[in-house]
Scaffold this motif. Sequence first.
Motif, PDB file in Angstrom:
ATOM      1  N   SER A 197       8.642 -25.865 -13.358  1.00 46.83           N
ATOM      2  CA  SER A 197       9.878 -25.237 -12.870  1.00 46.83           C
ATOM      3  C   SER A 197       9.667 -23.732 -12.773  1.00 46.83           C
ATOM      4  CB  SER A 197      11.032 -25.544 -13.827  1.00 46.83           C
ATOM      5  OG  SER A 197      12.138 -24.721 -13.544  1.00 46.83           O
ATOM      6  N   PRO A 198       9.836 -23.172 -11.561  1.00 49.81           N
ATOM      7  CA  PRO A 198       9.676 -21.721 -11.394  1.00 49.81           C
ATOM      8  C   PRO A 198      10.632 -20.939 -12.306  1.00 49.81           C
ATOM      9  CG  PRO A 198       9.704 -22.791  -9.271  1.00 49.81           C
ATOM     10  CD  PRO A 198      10.082 -23.837 -10.251  1.00 49.81           C
ATOM     11  N   LYS A 199      11.857 -21.399 -12.457  1.00 51.57           N
ATOM     12  CA  LYS A 199      12.837 -20.696 -13.287  1.00 51.57           C
ATOM     13  C   LYS A 199      12.412 -20.699 -14.757  1.00 51.57           C
ATOM     14  CE  LYS A 199      17.774 -20.487 -14.226  1.00 51.57           C
ATOM     15  NZ  LYS A 199      19.109 -21.060 -13.954  1.00 51.57           N
ATOM     16  N   GLN A 237       7.526 -16.511 -19.091  1.00 48.41           N
ATOM     17  CA  GLN A 237       6.680 -15.330 -18.907  1.00 48.41           C
ATOM     18  C   GLN A 237       7.368 -14.080 -19.454  1.00 48.41           C
ATOM     19  OE1 GLN A 237       3.408 -15.245 -17.655  1.00 48.41           O
ATOM     20  NE2 GLN A 237       3.648 -13.262 -18.663  1.00 48.41           N
ATOM     21  N   SER A 238       8.685 -13.998 -19.254  1.00 55.17           N
ATOM     22  CA  SER A 238       9.441 -12.856 -19.775  1.00 55.17           C
ATOM     23  C   SER A 238       9.368 -12.821 -21.306  1.00 55.17           C
ATOM     24  CB  SER A 238      10.899 -12.952 -19.311  1.00 55.17           C
ATOM     25  OG  SER A 238      11.657 -11.899 -19.874  1.00 55.17           O
ATOM     26  N   GLU A 239       9.507 -14.018 -21.900  1.00 53.19           N
ATOM     27  CA  GLU A 239       9.439 -14.067 -23.372  1.00 53.19           C
ATOM     28  C   GLU A 239       8.041 -13.741 -23.858  1.00 53.19           C
ATOM     29  OE1 GLU A 239       9.926 -17.396 -26.875  1.00 53.19           O
ATOM     30  OE2 GLU A 239      11.455 -17.342 -25.292  1.00 53.19           O
ATOM     31  N   LEU A 240       7.032 -14.195 -23.096  1.00 51.25           N
ATOM     32  CA  LEU A 240       5.654 -13.879 -23.484  1.00 51.25           C
ATOM     33  C   LEU A 240       5.405 -12.376 -23.447  1.00 51.25           C
ATOM     34  CD1 LEU A 240       3.673 -16.756 -21.740  1.00 51.25           C
ATOM     35  CD2 LEU A 240       3.633 -16.210 -24.198  1.00 51.25           C
ATOM     36  N   ASP A 241       5.946 -11.701 -22.445  1.00 49.03           N
ATOM     37  CA  ASP A 241       5.790 -10.243 -22.350  1.00 49.03           C
ATOM     38  C   ASP A 241       6.446  -9.554 -23.551  1.00 49.03           C
ATOM     39  OD1 ASP A 241       4.481 -10.616 -19.975  1.00 49.03           O
ATOM     40  OD2 ASP A 241       6.227 -10.153 -18.706  1.00 49.03           O
ATOM     41  N   THR A 242       7.646 -10.053 -23.894  1.00 52.49           N
ATOM     42  CA  THR A 242       8.355  -9.478 -25.052  1.00 52.49           C
ATOM     43  C   THR A 242       7.577  -9.713 -26.346  1.00 52.49           C
ATOM     44  OG1 THR A 242      10.501  -9.812 -23.973  1.00 52.49           O
ATOM     45  CG2 THR A 242      10.494  -9.553 -26.376  1.00 52.49           C
ATOM     46  N   LEU A 243       7.054 -10.925 -26.490  1.00 47.58           N
ATOM     47  CA  LEU A 243       6.281 -11.257 -27.694  1.00 47.58           C
ATOM     48  C   LEU A 243       4.998 -10.443 -27.782  1.00 47.58           C
ATOM     49  CD1 LEU A 243       6.722 -15.149 -27.733  1.00 47.58           C
ATOM     50  CD2 LEU A 243       7.667 -13.514 -29.389  1.00 47.58           C
ATOM     51  N   ALA A 244       4.382 -10.181 -26.638  1.00 49.77           N
ATOM     52  CA  ALA A 244       3.152  -9.379 -26.629  1.00 49.77           C
ATOM     53  C   ALA A 244       3.440  -7.957 -27.108  1.00 49.77           C
ATOM     54  CB  ALA A 244       2.556  -9.364 -25.228  1.00 49.77           C
ATOM     55  N   ARG A 245       4.580  -7.400 -26.603  1.00 44.45           N
ATOM     56  CA  ARG A 245       4.939  -6.061 -27.061  1.00 44.45           C
ATOM     57  C   ARG A 245       5.245  -6.048 -28.561  1.00 44.45           C
ATOM     58  NH1 ARG A 245       7.707  -6.150 -22.087  1.00 44.45           N
ATOM     59  NH2 ARG A 245       9.683  -6.664 -23.129  1.00 44.45           N
ATOM     60  N   ARG A 246       5.965  -7.087 -28.987  1.00 45.11           N
ATOM     61  CA  ARG A 246       6.314  -7.177 -30.404  1.00 45.11           C
ATOM     62  C   ARG A 246       5.065  -7.312 -31.272  1.00 45.11           C
ATOM     63  NH1 ARG A 246       8.874  -5.531 -34.650  1.00 45.11           N
ATOM     64  NH2 ARG A 246       9.345  -7.156 -36.199  1.00 45.11           N
ATOM     65  N   ARG A 281       4.250 -18.247 -31.775  1.00 50.66           N
ATOM     66  CA  ARG A 281       5.261 -18.385 -30.713  1.00 50.66           C
ATOM     67  C   ARG A 281       4.638 -18.154 -29.342  1.00 50.66           C
ATOM     68  NH1 ARG A 281      10.918 -17.823 -30.729  1.00 50.66           N
ATOM     69  NH2 ARG A 281      11.653 -18.506 -28.660  1.00 50.66           N
ATOM     70  N   ARG A 282       3.748 -17.191 -29.246  1.00 52.16           N
ATOM     71  CA  ARG A 282       3.073 -16.923 -27.967  1.00 52.16           C
ATOM     72  C   ARG A 282       2.217 -18.116 -27.558  1.00 52.16           C
ATOM     73  NH1 ARG A 282      -0.122 -11.439 -27.632  1.00 52.16           N
ATOM     74  NH2 ARG A 282      -0.339 -12.184 -25.484  1.00 52.16           N
ATOM     75  N   GLU A 283       1.478 -18.676 -28.531  1.00 52.41           N
ATOM     76  CA  GLU A 283       0.641 -19.834 -28.202  1.00 52.41           C
ATOM     77  C   GLU A 283       1.493 -21.000 -27.709  1.00 52.41           C
ATOM     78  OE1 GLU A 283      -1.561 -20.681 -31.704  1.00 52.41           O
ATOM     79  OE2 GLU A 283      -3.036 -19.084 -31.392  1.00 52.41           O
ATOM     80  N   ARG A 284       2.642 -21.197 -28.346  1.00 55.02           N
ATOM     81  CA  ARG A 284       3.530 -22.275 -27.899  1.00 55.02           C
ATOM     82  C   ARG A 284       4.040 -22.028 -26.483  1.00 55.02           C
ATOM     83  NH1 ARG A 284       9.748 -22.798 -29.183  1.00 55.02           N
ATOM     84  NH2 ARG A 284       9.514 -21.234 -27.556  1.00 55.02           N
ATOM     85  N   ASP A 285       4.472 -20.766 -26.230  1.00 54.32           N
ATOM     86  CA  ASP A 285       4.997 -20.448 -24.899  1.00 54.32           C
ATOM     87  C   ASP A 285       3.907 -20.551 -23.829  1.00 54.32           C
ATOM     88  OD1 ASP A 285       7.422 -20.056 -26.046  1.00 54.32           O
ATOM     89  OD2 ASP A 285       7.535 -17.892 -25.690  1.00 54.32           O
ATOM     90  N   GLU A 286       2.695 -20.174 -24.190  1.00 49.54           N
ATOM     91  CA  GLU A 286       1.591 -20.278 -23.217  1.00 49.54           C
ATOM     92  C   GLU A 286       1.311 -21.731 -22.876  1.00 49.54           C
ATOM     93  OE1 GLU A 286      -1.471 -18.142 -25.197  1.00 49.54           O
ATOM     94  OE2 GLU A 286      -0.802 -16.160 -24.491  1.00 49.54           O
ATOM     95  N   ARG A 287       1.407 -22.619 -23.888  1.00 45.85           N
ATOM     96  CA  ARG A 287       1.224 -24.045 -23.605  1.00 45.85           C
ATOM     97  C   ARG A 287       2.346 -24.568 -22.704  1.00 45.85           C
ATOM     98  NH1 ARG A 287      -0.107 -24.147 -29.138  1.00 45.85           N
ATOM     99  NH2 ARG A 287       1.966 -24.978 -29.652  1.00 45.85           N
ATOM    100  N   LEU A 288       3.558 -24.136 -23.033  1.00 41.03           N
ATOM    101  CA  LEU A 288       4.707 -24.566 -22.208  1.00 41.03           C
ATOM    102  C   LEU A 288       4.593 -24.042 -20.779  1.00 41.03           C
ATOM    103  CD1 LEU A 288       7.669 -24.052 -24.746  1.00 41.03           C
ATOM    104  CD2 LEU A 288       6.722 -26.241 -23.932  1.00 41.03           C
TER     105      LEU A 288
END
Length: 242
Positions: free
Chosen positions: A91-93, A99-108, A78-85
């Motif tokens: 889009s800044p939003k 980035q927020s999801e990546l931070d959550t996934l990193a903690r998880r 999931r992190r690899e997918r989000d990093e590609r996206l």
Amino acid sequence: MRATPRQQQLLVELQDLDHATARLRRRREQLPERAQLAGMRDEYANAKSALMATQRELDVQSAEIARLESDTETVRQRRERDERLLSASTSPKEAQALQSELDTLARRQSELEDRELEVMEANEETRAGFDAAAAALADLDTRRAAVEAEIAEAERLIDAELAAAAEERAGLAAEVQGDLLALFEDLRSRVGVGAARLRAGVSEASNMALTPAELAEIRSAEPDEVVFCPQTGAILVRGFEE
């Protein structure tokens, strides 16, 4: 009934063999190794229970490690997918959300990896406990097999003595006149003793001294007359009073 003194003495020899045979059978049944083997049953059950308990714990931990590895791999993908996206996003939003999801996934992922490390360390300890339990059970198996071998050898030796006694008894019985042997066997089956010595006024069938009147009656009987123990009814064989 009449029988020669020699015929009557053969009866006490038969009885001695029967007593010896009974002692051999009791010895076979009461071998100390049997008690030793019985005492090992609880020890064996406890050792087997300990081994099975650690095996179950290993299974639970292995399943937990497999689940954690699967969850970690899912998060990693999931992190690899989000990093590609995120790298392709304009889009800044959308980038902020990714980035927020990546931070959550990193903690998880970090939590999962820490938990996996904990379970793997516990698994190593459990594995050591399992190996120790398996070694204890194997040692007990070895000791139990040794005791069983001792029992088998003791039984073999006693069985050889029993066979020899049976052969000797058959030879003696063949020398005894038929009606006397039949009486002896009948008495032995009913009262436990077929024939016994009269020694120093004591019947070895009852281990009791005969009364003067009983002794006088027996001593007045002809040597070839079969007499009986007043207490037990067993054939009383004279000629052992000296």
